[in-house]
Write a protein that holds these residues in place. Structure first.
Motif, PDB file in Angstrom:
ATOM      1  N   ASN A  38     -13.860 -50.617 -27.503  1.00 49.97           N
ATOM      2  CA  ASN A  38     -13.397 -51.533 -26.464  1.00 49.97           C
ATOM      3  C   ASN A  38     -12.058 -51.099 -25.884  1.00 49.97           C
ATOM      4  O   ASN A  38     -11.384 -51.887 -25.242  1.00 49.97           O
ATOM      5  N   ARG A  39     -11.673 -49.847 -26.142  1.00 54.69           N
ATOM      6  CA  ARG A  39     -10.420 -49.306 -25.624  1.00 54.69           C
ATOM      7  C   ARG A  39     -10.469 -47.795 -25.769  1.00 54.69           C
ATOM      8  O   ARG A  39     -11.319 -47.263 -26.483  1.00 54.69           O
ATOM      9  N   PRO A  40      -9.578 -47.068 -25.126  1.00 53.55           N
ATOM     10  CA  PRO A  40      -9.511 -45.622 -25.340  1.00 53.55           C
ATOM     11  C   PRO A  40      -9.176 -45.345 -26.804  1.00 53.55           C
ATOM     12  O   PRO A  40      -8.372 -46.059 -27.411  1.00 53.55           O
ATOM     13  N   ILE A  41      -9.818 -44.330 -27.382  1.00 51.89           N
ATOM     14  CA  ILE A  41      -9.581 -44.007 -28.795  1.00 51.89           C
ATOM     15  C   ILE A  41      -9.276 -42.521 -28.953  1.00 51.89           C
ATOM     16  O   ILE A  41      -9.693 -41.694 -28.152  1.00 51.89           O
ATOM     17  N   SER A  42      -8.547 -42.209 -30.016  1.00 51.50           N
ATOM     18  CA  SER A  42      -8.141 -40.825 -30.273  1.00 51.50           C
ATOM     19  C   SER A  42      -9.288 -40.022 -30.879  1.00 51.50           C
ATOM     20  O   SER A  42     -10.275 -40.584 -31.368  1.00 51.50           O
ATOM     21  N   ALA A  43      -9.137 -38.717 -30.881  1.00 45.47           N
ATOM     22  CA  ALA A  43     -10.139 -37.836 -31.482  1.00 45.47           C
ATOM     23  C   ALA A  43     -10.269 -38.122 -32.976  1.00 45.47           C
ATOM     24  O   ALA A  43     -11.371 -38.082 -33.530  1.00 45.47           O
ATOM     25  N   TYR A  44      -9.159 -38.424 -33.627  1.00 46.36           N
ATOM     26  CA  TYR A  44      -9.219 -38.748 -35.056  1.00 46.36           C
ATOM     27  C   TYR A  44      -9.920 -40.077 -35.294  1.00 46.36           C
ATOM     28  O   TYR A  44     -10.664 -40.232 -36.262  1.00 46.36           O
ATOM     29  N   MET A  95      -3.733 -48.065 -15.076  1.00 49.07           N
ATOM     30  CA  MET A  95      -2.631 -48.886 -15.555  1.00 49.07           C
ATOM     31  C   MET A  95      -2.927 -49.199 -17.014  1.00 49.07           C
ATOM     32  O   MET A  95      -4.038 -49.612 -17.351  1.00 49.07           O
ATOM     33  N   ILE A  96      -1.934 -48.990 -17.882  1.00 48.38           N
ATOM     34  CA  ILE A  96      -2.122 -49.141 -19.322  1.00 48.38           C
ATOM     35  C   ILE A  96      -1.188 -50.228 -19.818  1.00 48.38           C
ATOM     36  O   ILE A  96       0.026 -50.159 -19.614  1.00 48.38           O
ATOM     37  N   CYS A  97      -1.751 -51.243 -20.470  1.00 46.79           N
ATOM     38  CA  CYS A  97      -0.935 -52.300 -21.049  1.00 46.79           C
ATOM     39  C   CYS A  97      -0.338 -51.784 -22.357  1.00 46.79           C
ATOM     40  O   CYS A  97      -1.060 -51.353 -23.251  1.00 46.79           O
ATOM     41  N   ASP A  98       0.973 -51.818 -22.447  1.00 46.91           N
ATOM     42  CA  ASP A  98       1.650 -51.355 -23.655  1.00 46.91           C
ATOM     43  C   ASP A  98       1.483 -52.324 -24.824  1.00 46.91           C
ATOM     44  O   ASP A  98       1.734 -51.950 -25.964  1.00 46.91           O
ATOM     45  N   GLN A  99       1.022 -53.528 -24.552  1.00 45.40           N
ATOM     46  CA  GLN A  99       0.817 -54.520 -25.603  1.00 45.40           C
ATOM     47  C   GLN A  99      -0.577 -54.394 -26.215  1.00 45.40           C
ATOM     48  O   GLN A  99      -0.713 -54.231 -27.411  1.00 45.40           O
ATOM     49  N   CYS A 100      -1.608 -54.458 -25.397  1.00 43.65           N
ATOM     50  CA  CYS A 100      -2.986 -54.473 -25.925  1.00 43.65           C
ATOM     51  C   CYS A 100      -3.770 -53.197 -25.625  1.00 43.65           C
ATOM     52  O   CYS A 100      -4.906 -53.066 -26.042  1.00 43.65           O
ATOM     53  N   HIS A 101      -3.175 -52.273 -24.907  1.00 48.53           N
ATOM     54  CA  HIS A 101      -3.776 -50.987 -24.506  1.00 48.53           C
ATOM     55  C   HIS A 101      -4.995 -51.144 -23.606  1.00 48.53           C
ATOM     56  O   HIS A 101      -5.816 -50.242 -23.508  1.00 48.53           O
ATOM     57  N   THR A 102      -5.106 -52.281 -22.929  1.00 51.19           N
ATOM     58  CA  THR A 102      -6.125 -52.424 -21.900  1.00 51.19           C
ATOM     59  C   THR A 102      -5.863 -51.373 -20.830  1.00 51.19           C
ATOM     60  O   THR A 102      -4.715 -51.120 -20.476  1.00 51.19           O
ATOM     61  N   ASP A 139      -2.768 -60.955 -18.908  1.00 54.99           N
ATOM     62  CA  ASP A 139      -2.812 -61.837 -20.079  1.00 54.99           C
ATOM     63  C   ASP A 139      -1.598 -61.656 -20.976  1.00 54.99           C
ATOM     64  O   ASP A 139      -0.995 -62.626 -21.427  1.00 54.99           O
ATOM     65  N   CYS A 140      -1.232 -60.414 -21.251  1.00 50.04           N
ATOM     66  CA  CYS A 140      -0.072 -60.165 -22.118  1.00 50.04           C
ATOM     67  C   CYS A 140       1.221 -60.621 -21.461  1.00 50.04           C
ATOM     68  O   CYS A 140       2.090 -61.190 -22.122  1.00 50.04           O
ATOM     69  N   GLU A 151      10.138 -59.635 -27.859  1.00 49.67           N
ATOM     70  CA  GLU A 151       9.994 -58.740 -29.018  1.00 49.67           C
ATOM     71  C   GLU A 151       8.518 -58.455 -29.260  1.00 49.67           C
ATOM     72  O   GLU A 151       8.141 -57.356 -29.629  1.00 49.67           O
ATOM     73  N   ALA A 152       7.656 -59.455 -29.054  1.00 51.76           N
ATOM     74  CA  ALA A 152       6.219 -59.277 -29.274  1.00 51.76           C
ATOM     75  C   ALA A 152       5.648 -58.250 -28.318  1.00 51.76           C
ATOM     76  O   ALA A 152       4.648 -57.602 -28.614  1.00 51.76           O
ATOM     77  N   ALA A 153       6.276 -58.083 -27.183  1.00 47.79           N
ATOM     78  CA  ALA A 153       5.801 -57.104 -26.204  1.00 47.79           C
ATOM     79  C   ALA A 153       5.912 -55.688 -26.739  1.00 47.79           C
ATOM     80  O   ALA A 153       5.230 -54.792 -26.270  1.00 47.79           O
ATOM     81  N   LEU A 154       6.738 -55.484 -27.731  1.00 51.28           N
ATOM     82  CA  LEU A 154       6.913 -54.159 -28.317  1.00 51.28           C
ATOM     83  C   LEU A 154       6.015 -53.940 -29.518  1.00 51.28           C
ATOM     84  O   LEU A 154       5.954 -52.842 -30.050  1.00 51.28           O
ATOM     85  N   ALA A 155       5.309 -54.985 -29.967  1.00 52.67           N
ATOM     86  CA  ALA A 155       4.459 -54.868 -31.151  1.00 52.67           C
ATOM     87  C   ALA A 155       3.284 -53.943 -30.881  1.00 52.67           C
ATOM     88  O   ALA A 155       2.839 -53.803 -29.742  1.00 52.67           O
ATOM     89  N   LEU A 156       2.782 -53.334 -31.937  1.00 48.90           N
ATOM     90  CA  LEU A 156       1.614 -52.464 -31.794  1.00 48.90           C
ATOM     91  C   LEU A 156       0.383 -53.313 -31.544  1.00 48.90           C
ATOM     92  O   LEU A 156       0.225 -54.382 -32.132  1.00 48.90           O
ATOM     93  N   PRO A 157      -0.524 -52.842 -30.695  1.00 46.13           N
ATOM     94  CA  PRO A 157      -1.725 -53.617 -30.379  1.00 46.13           C
ATOM     95  C   PRO A 157      -2.732 -53.582 -31.513  1.00 46.13           C
ATOM     96  O   PRO A 157      -2.717 -52.686 -32.342  1.00 46.13           O
ATOM     97  N   THR A 158      -3.613 -54.576 -31.528  1.00 45.44           N
ATOM     98  CA  THR A 158      -4.716 -54.561 -32.470  1.00 45.44           C
ATOM     99  C   THR A 158      -5.896 -53.888 -31.784  1.00 45.44           C
ATOM    100  O   THR A 158      -6.032 -53.911 -30.567  1.00 45.44           O
TER     101      THR A 158
END
Length: 167
Positions: A38-44, A95-102, A139-140, A151-158
């Motif tokens: 449901n989002r871009p994912i890394s090769a690993y 456009m990449i959301c830094d919060q949720c990576h949408t 949404d974010c 501060e939550a805007a800097l948190a890593l996304p789930t």
């Protein structure tokens, strides 16, 4: 009486050599794993997910397969995330959301032509163009404003909160 020699292909299944997969098999597997995401994912991430579905692919195979799929126009690399997603439509940037990576795709050829014109005026020869804008999705941003929690805007996304949205 002498026992017949064991072949690695007839031995217990835990000792069997894996069947060599064709490039087409690897393409299909990796496209399927990207489609399930449901989002871009890394090769690993792709390599780990391939193990989860019982069809392990080592990272160097993933990278080779992704390169082939990118060349065929089926996959897009989101450069700033070092991640990959299906290329389901033509687009000029994202456009990449830094919060949720949408990731929201942008279709605006004028952006690219404007950059090319500027580069030409400066005598710069473009080899490759990547347009990726970072910020917060609707949404974010609404959540940040509502809670006042910058501060939550800097948190890593789930992983589960990041759908790919086409524009």
């Amino acid at each position: 009486m002498r026992a017949a020699p064991l072949s690695l292909h007839t031995a217990d299944s835990k000792f069997r050599l894996p069947v060599r997969r064709t490039p087409e098999d690897l393409d299909a597997l990796i496209l399927d794993l990207l489609a399930r995401s449901n989002r871009p994912i890394s090769a690993y991430d792709i390599s780990h997910r391939s193990m989860d579905v019982g069809r392990p692919v080592v990272p160097n195979q993933v990278y080779r397969t992704l390169a082939r799929l990118i060349e065929r126009g089926l996959v897009h690399r989101v450069e700033s995330l070092s991640a990959y997603m299906l290329r389901q439509q033509s687009f000029d940037g994202c456009m990449i959301c830094d919060q949720c990576h949408t990731v929201q795709l942008l279709s605006n050829p004028e952006v690219i032509s404007g950059l090319e014109d500027c580069a030409q005026r400066l005598g710069f020869a473009i080899q490759r163009t990547v347009v990726e804008l970072h910020g917060h999705c609707r949404d974010c941003e609404a959540n940040i404003r509502a809670t006042g929690d910058h501060e939550a805007a800097l948190a890593l996304p789930t992983v589960s909160s990041s759908p790919i949205v086409g524009v």
